[in-house]
Scaffold this active site. Sequence first.
Site, mmCIF file in Angstrom:
data_model
loop_
_atom_site.group_PDB
_atom_site.id
_atom_site.type_symbol
_atom_site.label_atom_id
_atom_site.label_comp_id
_atom_site.label_asym_id
_atom_site.label_seq_id
_atom_site.Cartn_x
_atom_site.Cartn_y
_atom_site.Cartn_z
ATOM 1 N N HIS A 92 1.180 -1.483 0.005
ATOM 2 C CA HIS A 92 -0.060 0.279 0.455
ATOM 3 C C HIS A 92 0.347 1.563 -0.372
ATOM 4 O O HIS A 92 0.120 2.347 0.675
ATOM 5 C CB HIS A 92 -0.737 -0.257 1.196
ATOM 6 C CG HIS A 92 -1.719 -1.135 1.710
ATOM 7 N ND1 HIS A 92 -2.935 -1.129 0.704
ATOM 8 C CD2 HIS A 92 -1.921 -2.374 1.820
ATOM 9 C CE1 HIS A 92 -4.537 -1.849 0.269
ATOM 10 N NE2 HIS A 92 -3.502 -3.181 1.864
ATOM 11 N N ASN A 165 -10.246 -2.977 1.537
ATOM 12 C CA ASN A 165 -9.680 -2.850 0.629
ATOM 13 C C ASN A 165 -10.729 -2.517 -0.670
ATOM 14 O O ASN A 165 -12.275 -2.488 -0.142
ATOM 15 C CB ASN A 165 -9.576 -4.483 0.176
ATOM 16 C CG ASN A 165 -8.027 -4.623 0.216
ATOM 17 O OD1 ASN A 165 -7.258 -3.742 0.939
ATOM 18 N ND2 ASN A 165 -7.759 -5.700 1.266
ATOM 19 N N TYR A 379 0.551 -4.814 12.399
ATOM 20 C CA TYR A 379 0.146 -3.324 12.135
ATOM 21 C C TYR A 379 0.798 -1.924 13.012
ATOM 22 O O TYR A 379 1.900 -1.004 12.898
ATOM 23 C CB TYR A 379 -0.936 -2.677 11.735
ATOM 24 C CG TYR A 379 -2.072 -2.812 10.599
ATOM 25 C CD1 TYR A 379 -2.373 -2.001 9.775
ATOM 26 C CD2 TYR A 379 -1.554 -4.054 10.130
ATOM 27 C CE1 TYR A 379 -3.412 -2.268 8.366
ATOM 28 C CE2 TYR A 379 -3.139 -4.396 8.900
ATOM 29 C CZ TYR A 379 -3.001 -3.444 7.948
ATOM 30 O OH TYR A 379 -3.619 -3.506 6.595
#
Length: 707
Positions: A92, A165, A379
Amino acid sequence: MATKKTTTAKPRAKATTASAAKDREHLGTGGELHQLAGVDSPALTTAHGHPVEDDNNSLRAGDRGPTLLSDHVLREKIFHFDHERIPERVVHARGYGAHGVFENYESLSDLTRASVFATAGKKTETFVRFSTVAGNLGSFDLARDVRGFATKFYTDEGNWDLVGNNIPVFFIQDAVKFPDLVHSVKEEPDRGFPQAQSAHDTFWDFASLMPESTHMTLWQMSDRAIPRSFRMMQGFGVHTFRFLDAAGASTFVKFHWTPVLGMQSVVWNEAVKINGADPDFHRRDLFDAITAGDFPQWELGVQVFDDAFADEFDFDVLDATKIIPEELVPVRPVGMMTLNRVVDNVFAEIEQVAFMTQNVPPGIDFSNDPLLQGRNFSYLDTQLKRLGSTNFSQLPVNAPRCPVAHFQRDGHMQTSTQPGRAAYEPNSFTGADRGPREVGPEGHVPFPAPVEGVTRRVRSESFADHYSQARQFWISQTDVEQDHIVDAYVFELGKCDVLAIRQRMVANLRNVDETLATRIADGLRMRLPDPSPAAAPLVETEPSAALSILANAKETFEGRKLGVLVGDGATAAAVSRLTKGVEKAGGTVDVIAVAVGGATLSDGSTLEADHAVAGAPSVLFDAVAVVTGPDGGSALADEPAARDFLTDAFTHFKVIGLAGDTDALVAAAGLDGKLDDACLPVGTAAEGKAFVARLAGPRKWDRSLTA
């Protein structure tokens, strides 16, 4: 060297006329005066506020001597330059974003205690980042790829990051395979290419050896992977989450974003050419729309279901490679998000924004989806690496808008001053009215799901069906969309040098649909291999209209763009009518000419152009028109870019308007005898009105390109 004098001990805010004159005298006539603070300009300073005497010359020993280590201005400037790039995201990396607001429709207190859904009309600030997955930061926008759709809600109970997404399923079922997936789709390490593409051996080797990826590859090969605009694509939370109400009761939930402008994609040949003409096509489109006041909107919807449904459903709701068909669980609209402000600084906001799936407020919780559980770890780890400190939450784009209170202290990049003697809990110094204290049930209380069983590495048998929903997606597509999927597989697998990889992938696809596999094999001119063994029998599924873009196409030209190629001798009235009609329909018009200086109209006036045709191919527009006069038509026919403009528009099934003497251009473009009912005259007022009405409809998908 003369020394400048000041009349005050405070750093000057602006240079006076006298001091500016001294500066000019100091530098001499050859000085770069644009760097100096004048009457209306603030003084240049260091990062610590020290006024800078000279930003064009480093401090030296003599006129030609060595640079001195004592030049703190130079050292700070170079130091910052050397470190002004943070590590780009592993995935990303290519992204763009904007600020907005989410407005809740009605109270969802029957489902969740989350404050963002507490009352009708409640507004919550948001930040959204759209992205591709595989490419690096400098890659192009129209790669065939999944698009990230990550939304940060700045709720009054902490930030909620809905990190999703534009495709509701994923390649893998367990986060332990995520590094392998990404390594396979990235550029191959022994050669450093291809960039931002899945069309190579290592990706399809992985996908063919991981049958759970099959469903996702159907979506990836569909038009979903080449959207017309961020404004015209859906978004999904992908995973199954939980809603928790005030009593702690739980329901499962899946999140959906639906664009108000409707869904739209481009065809592959368009995507390839757009990447050459404007690699920033998606980010430019979003920026232009917001700055023009045409604010993009998405409706947030939820699919809510209970344990009884989950137990009866043919597939495991914790499997991220599966969807819940909307025919079984309808999507309930719950609010509207409007993006209404572009960023002030791309680096500070788009690049430094940190999304983390574990950021959920009270009332929203996780399921045991193994891919989601892994993301919750990954993350946070990623943000520490990228942003360099545990204090990245203090960056403005990441900072909560609600009060923050904790005993976390110090660390790299600490920007807040936290007073008090005690930095631990419990303590007897802060007192009940000063330091933060636990709030008990008012805080984020996770759902008390029962956990049992022995500890082992295992994949649940309920995750074993890899082909049934892939088949459902295939049979839900229109004929045009199925053609595009087949063409995409043929193109991508055709880029694989290893025959065994192509064979293995087609063998997997035989478990999805015989016609699909046969057409791909024929396109690759290879023998149809035997089907690969399936881990579970196929479950019969019904087509779902919600899975098709074309079946859900919105009859509108709102948010779209018409490109009008104007030749010399065109009438001003024809161009004006088209512009007014399209703008009334919610679209925009760009004028294109042979040269950016414009075209000479029939009345002798000059119509300035937004683009020269050589720099504005028809792939940049949703529909086109050619308006010209007798002489201008022949001149356009002599221009290769003008011929390509019309040929590509026809080849890409677009609606075309024609006015004036366009016969020469039509013939030069190879379209003599091919024009159809989507190629309309626009010379008169009635014709222009009919043309604008036709723009709201679909492309001319049944157009013959070979006649």
